[in-house]
Scaffold this active site. Sequence first.
Site, short mmCIF file in Angstrom:
data_model
loop_
_atom_site.label_atom_id
_atom_site.label_comp_id
_atom_site.label_asym_id
_atom_site.label_seq_id
_atom_site.Cartn_x
_atom_site.Cartn_y
_atom_site.Cartn_z
N ASN A 179 57.01 72.42 62.65
CA ASN A 179 57.32 73.07 63.93
C ASN A 179 58.09 72.05 64.77
O ASN A 179 57.49 71.15 65.36
CB ASN A 179 56.00 73.47 64.61
CG ASN A 179 56.24 74.04 66.01
OD1 ASN A 179 57.37 74.33 66.38
ND2 ASN A 179 55.16 74.20 66.77
N TRP A 180 59.40 72.20 64.78
CA TRP A 180 60.24 71.21 65.48
C TRP A 180 60.12 71.31 67.00
O TRP A 180 60.56 70.44 67.71
CB TRP A 180 61.71 71.40 65.08
CG TRP A 180 62.07 70.81 63.76
CD1 TRP A 180 61.23 70.28 62.82
CD2 TRP A 180 63.40 70.70 63.22
NE1 TRP A 180 61.94 69.84 61.74
CE2 TRP A 180 63.28 70.08 61.95
CE3 TRP A 180 64.66 71.04 63.67
CZ2 TRP A 180 64.39 69.81 61.15
CZ3 TRP A 180 65.77 70.78 62.87
CH2 TRP A 180 65.63 70.18 61.63
N LYS A 181 59.58 72.42 67.48
CA LYS A 181 59.53 72.68 68.93
C LYS A 181 60.95 72.53 69.51
O LYS A 181 61.91 72.86 68.82
CB LYS A 181 58.52 71.74 69.59
CG LYS A 181 57.16 71.79 68.87
CD LYS A 181 56.06 71.14 69.63
CE LYS A 181 54.76 71.32 68.84
NZ LYS A 181 53.59 70.75 69.49
N HIS A 191 51.70 80.40 69.65
CA HIS A 191 51.43 78.96 69.75
C HIS A 191 50.85 78.66 71.13
O HIS A 191 51.21 79.30 72.12
CB HIS A 191 52.72 78.18 69.52
CG HIS A 191 52.49 76.71 69.39
ND1 HIS A 191 52.33 75.90 70.48
CD2 HIS A 191 52.37 75.93 68.29
CE1 HIS A 191 52.12 74.65 70.04
NE2 HIS A 191 52.15 74.65 68.73
N GLU A 244 51.46 76.45 73.19
CA GLU A 244 52.47 76.15 74.21
C GLU A 244 53.09 77.43 74.75
O GLU A 244 53.48 77.52 75.92
CB GLU A 244 53.54 75.20 73.63
CG GLU A 244 53.00 73.79 73.49
CD GLU A 244 53.58 72.97 72.36
OE1 GLU A 244 54.66 73.31 71.86
OE2 GLU A 244 52.92 71.97 71.98
N GLU A 256 44.68 75.54 65.67
CA GLU A 256 45.25 74.37 66.34
C GLU A 256 44.48 74.10 67.63
O GLU A 256 44.81 74.67 68.67
CB GLU A 256 46.72 74.63 66.69
CG GLU A 256 47.62 74.85 65.51
CD GLU A 256 49.05 74.46 65.86
OE1 GLU A 256 49.58 73.60 65.16
OE2 GLU A 256 49.61 75.00 66.83
N GLY A 305 49.81 67.05 69.65
CA GLY A 305 50.65 66.03 70.26
C GLY A 305 49.86 64.90 70.91
O GLY A 305 50.41 64.09 71.66
N SER A 361 48.18 66.97 65.37
CA SER A 361 48.28 65.55 64.99
C SER A 361 48.01 65.29 63.51
O SER A 361 47.37 64.29 63.15
CB SER A 361 47.35 64.70 65.87
OG SER A 361 47.73 64.80 67.22
P1 PGA Z 1 51.49 68.05 66.55
O1 PGA Z 1 51.84 69.58 66.90
O2 PGA Z 1 51.51 67.90 65.07
O3 PGA Z 1 52.56 67.25 67.24
O4 PGA Z 1 50.14 67.78 67.12
C1 PGA Z 1 51.33 70.64 66.13
C2 PGA Z 1 51.76 71.97 66.71
O5 PGA Z 1 51.82 72.10 67.94
O6 PGA Z 1 52.06 72.92 65.96
#
Ligand code: PGA
Length: 252
Positions: free
Chosen positions: A9-11, A95, A97, A167, A173, A212
């Site tokens: 997931n590059w965001k 997600h 976010e 998640e 993150g 993470s």
């Molecule tokens: P992360 O993000 O690996 O940077 O913790 C995972 C995600 O949000 O899908």
Amino acid sequence: MRRKLVVANWKMHGNLRWNRTLLEGIVSGVRDLYHVEIAICVPHPYLFQAQQLLHGSNIAWGGQNVHPNEQGAFTGAVSAWMVADFGCKYAIIGHSERRGQFRETNETAARSIKVAIKAGLIPIYCMGETLEEYEAGVTEAVIASQLNGMLDTVGIRLLSHVVLAYEPTWAIGSGRTATPQQAQSVHAFIRGRVAHHDLKVAEGIRILYGGSVKASNAAQLFAMPDIDGGLIGSSSLDIDEFVAICRAANRK
Ligand code: PGA
């Protein structure tokens, strides 16, 4: 037997030049892996580039969201069919976010899942508790409401076309990963809830862990019986890290 799936997931990261380096590096790094399924979810403007560079490789690609409506006056939004037009296999939905910053709910996510399936995509539905919820010991209640809230609209029959992702937002993150045992217990809980509705769907559905995941912890996480792969943020922006995570999942 569920095949492991590792999804990048590059965001909101990348540009044409950098993407090319990353994609070419990953393609050559995972060329010999046949037991794991790999996908890279890029920002929508780069779907065409991902299609060009990943076509013919053993890596699928996908979007990071789709709008709950099929089409219409939704300035700035992207539909499931637009994403599917670029040969995508997957779309991340719900997600944390998106839920936190864009006010998406179980209900909007459920509608996005339905249109995504209709457009031929495999949705990856994300669930997870916040730090406060985790500390209050209500993780299972939160996950159950996210799962049921989605199932009310999607229905158990369509769930066999969905990938689930656990998640915990406190692990995203943050560098703080759930321990393999913590993650396994939530994954087993999710599978158990699905089994209440349909045993066969529960046995076949893939449940990814995200938060993470790194080269250094991937193997222990993926060794857990109900962890069927990972959704990878930061570590997917580094060729060596991401390739190592894919290798850790490449077990029969
Ligand atoms: P992360 O993000 O690996 O940077 O913790 C995972 C995600 O949000 O899908």
